[in-house]
Scaffold this motif. Sequence first.
Motif, mmCIF file in Angstrom:
data_model
loop_
_atom_site.group_PDB
_atom_site.id
_atom_site.type_symbol
_atom_site.label_atom_id
_atom_site.label_comp_id
_atom_site.label_asym_id
_atom_site.label_seq_id
_atom_site.Cartn_x
_atom_site.Cartn_y
_atom_site.Cartn_z
ATOM 1 N N UNK A 309 -15.227 10.082 2.730
ATOM 2 C CA UNK A 309 -14.478 10.169 4.049
ATOM 3 C C UNK A 309 -14.374 11.878 4.189
ATOM 4 N N UNK A 310 -15.321 12.625 3.191
ATOM 5 C CA UNK A 310 -14.478 14.145 2.561
ATOM 6 C C UNK A 310 -15.291 14.542 3.598
ATOM 7 N N UNK A 311 -15.665 16.128 4.101
ATOM 8 C CA UNK A 311 -16.620 16.803 4.673
ATOM 9 C C UNK A 311 -16.873 18.410 3.675
ATOM 10 N N UNK A 312 -17.933 18.404 3.875
ATOM 11 C CA UNK A 312 -18.247 20.249 2.557
ATOM 12 C C UNK A 312 -17.419 21.511 3.560
ATOM 13 N N UNK A 313 -17.480 21.297 5.090
ATOM 14 C CA UNK A 313 -17.148 22.114 5.480
ATOM 15 C C UNK A 313 -16.393 22.035 7.248
ATOM 16 N N UNK A 314 -15.783 22.778 6.848
ATOM 17 C CA UNK A 314 -15.287 22.965 7.768
ATOM 18 C C UNK A 314 -14.993 24.633 8.598
ATOM 19 N N UNK A 315 -14.923 25.347 10.266
ATOM 20 C CA UNK A 315 -15.120 26.894 10.015
ATOM 21 C C UNK A 315 -15.315 26.544 12.299
ATOM 22 N N UNK A 316 -14.053 27.476 12.470
ATOM 23 C CA UNK A 316 -12.888 27.015 13.327
ATOM 24 C C UNK A 316 -13.714 28.345 14.525
ATOM 25 N N UNK A 317 -14.334 28.068 15.760
ATOM 26 C CA UNK A 317 -14.762 28.396 16.646
ATOM 27 C C UNK A 317 -13.180 29.030 17.397
ATOM 28 N N UNK A 318 -12.641 29.723 17.540
ATOM 29 C CA UNK A 318 -11.402 30.397 18.772
ATOM 30 C C UNK A 318 -11.305 30.735 19.557
ATOM 31 N N UNK A 319 -12.899 30.958 20.433
ATOM 32 C CA UNK A 319 -13.210 31.221 21.692
ATOM 33 C C UNK A 319 -12.782 31.070 22.581
ATOM 34 N N UNK A 320 -12.371 29.738 22.496
ATOM 35 C CA UNK A 320 -11.463 29.267 23.333
ATOM 36 C C UNK A 320 -10.386 29.285 23.464
ATOM 37 N N UNK A 321 -9.416 29.254 22.489
ATOM 38 C CA UNK A 321 -7.953 29.598 22.204
ATOM 39 C C UNK A 321 -7.809 30.923 22.433
ATOM 40 N N UNK A 322 -9.432 31.763 22.148
ATOM 41 C CA UNK A 322 -8.473 33.681 22.585
ATOM 42 C C UNK A 322 -8.314 33.584 23.863
ATOM 43 N N UNK A 323 -9.490 33.360 24.768
ATOM 44 C CA UNK A 323 -9.594 32.969 26.209
ATOM 45 C C UNK A 323 -8.555 32.519 26.900
ATOM 46 N N UNK A 324 -7.958 32.026 26.559
ATOM 47 C CA UNK A 324 -7.212 31.229 27.236
ATOM 48 C C UNK A 324 -5.355 31.479 27.488
ATOM 49 N N UNK A 325 -5.240 31.488 25.870
ATOM 50 C CA UNK A 325 -3.827 31.775 24.911
ATOM 51 C C UNK A 325 -3.389 33.498 24.530
ATOM 52 N N UNK A 326 -5.172 34.393 24.643
ATOM 53 C CA UNK A 326 -4.748 35.257 24.691
ATOM 54 C C UNK A 326 -4.205 35.293 22.897
ATOM 55 N N UNK A 327 -4.629 34.458 21.888
ATOM 56 C CA UNK A 327 -4.004 34.337 20.778
ATOM 57 C C UNK A 327 -5.119 33.676 19.498
ATOM 58 N N UNK A 328 -4.768 34.725 18.521
ATOM 59 C CA UNK A 328 -5.850 34.551 16.597
ATOM 60 C C UNK A 328 -4.414 35.302 16.484
ATOM 61 N N UNK A 329 -5.278 33.857 15.281
ATOM 62 C CA UNK A 329 -4.149 33.764 13.788
ATOM 63 C C UNK A 329 -4.827 34.095 12.823
ATOM 64 N N UNK A 330 -3.817 35.323 12.222
ATOM 65 C CA UNK A 330 -4.454 36.508 11.422
ATOM 66 C C UNK A 330 -3.947 36.408 9.502
ATOM 67 N N UNK A 331 -3.409 35.706 9.683
ATOM 68 C CA UNK A 331 -2.541 36.128 8.105
ATOM 69 C C UNK A 331 -3.514 35.565 7.080
ATOM 70 N N UNK A 332 -3.948 36.627 6.197
ATOM 71 C CA UNK A 332 -5.408 36.239 5.440
ATOM 72 C C UNK A 332 -4.053 35.598 4.233
ATOM 73 N N UNK A 333 -6.253 34.831 3.515
ATOM 74 C CA UNK A 333 -5.765 33.668 2.461
ATOM 75 C C UNK A 333 -5.100 34.499 1.531
ATOM 76 N N UNK A 334 -5.326 35.544 0.919
ATOM 77 C CA UNK A 334 -4.895 36.647 0.001
ATOM 78 C C UNK A 334 -3.160 36.319 -0.009
ATOM 79 N N UNK A 335 -2.706 36.831 1.220
ATOM 80 C CA UNK A 335 -1.594 36.960 2.173
ATOM 81 C C UNK A 335 -0.521 35.263 1.895
ATOM 82 N N UNK A 336 -1.317 34.492 2.304
ATOM 83 C CA UNK A 336 -0.516 33.070 2.738
ATOM 84 C C UNK A 336 -0.589 32.503 0.706
#
Length: 362
Positions: A309-336
């Motif tokens: 039931x698991x998958x090897x990898x995930x990776x989000x294309x954020x082009x559509x979110x940026x285009x419509x919402x003018x938004x992109x997540x920004x917090x790094x893994x180090x900070x999080x």
Amino acid sequence: MKILVTGTAGFIGFHLAKRLLKRGDTVVGIDNLNDYYDTNLKLARLEQTGIERDKIVYDTPVTSKKYKNYTFIKLDLMDKAGLEKYFKEHQFDAVCNLAAQAGVRYSLTNPEAYIDSNIIGFLNILECCRHNKTGHLVYASSSSVYGLNKKMPFSEHDIADHPVSLYAASKKSNEMMAHVYSHLFDLKTTGLRFFTVYGPWGRPDMALFIFTKAILEGKPIDVFNNGEMMRDFTYVDDIVSGIVHVIDNPAETNPEWDAIKPDPASSQAPFRVFNIGRGAPVNLMSFIKEIERTTGMTAVKRFLPMQEGDVKGTYANLTYLEEKMKYRPKVSVEIGVARFVKWYKTFYLAKNGKRKSSLVYA
């Protein structure tokens, strides 16, 4: 606005409710407080928003002591009559449905829970939105819908019809059900495909929580697929910011939608689907090293094969979110990761540094 948030004792729902309350929205929160994981953690989240645990009774509104604009109701999405009552009473401007039976691995042994909560419960939400003319329904989908897809980064505009868990299938079903209601009843719906959400107050069944707990206790951690996995880890504040952007911008029809070459992410109906991820996948071993660095301890690793039931990898294309919402997540893994470990130590460890079996509320 007056907004219904389901799952407000849950990880993302708790953070979202706080954000909406602080900006002045009136929020009604619903959660059934099931025991999929420690209910004390769920109750502690509610206490952070001024909901006293000894006041919680099923189907009884509780007003927050901290936010006058917050009411919590213990209620199950399967309780259609209860939902109908509160929808009719409040006439919500928007609904954000985050309540669901979570977990890919749990779905292998408890499939009925996913049909009850994620399918029937979601249908009840759709029906209530339809009959009460709700302005906008935003709901949680998942990156797991991409299933066997190998094309990366994952795009909402690609077909995602090959899930590998019932959890993923239930989330894909939610998107299809939402489209039907958008098409038939002009209900504005937006689905959000979350990518591996983490952060303070996170779920105990998620990797960061499991790894941090084990490392601090000197116990081994299970590393599946021999560590050859990649996840688009997304900090919870980024997820919440994305949700708020979407709530404030209801779905619209796509005038350029082509029925010959249909776009899965939009429609001639007021329907949309967005990815919300960091857009910067991290190798699992690198993620573990970051936890080690932050805790100052070395993990004892037990390498295992891939789980069903698991998958090897995930990776989000954020082009559509940026285009419509003018938004992109920004917090790094180090900070999080650092913020999570700090919260975990404060919440679960006593002030004298000794580990306790019960929760410590800080």
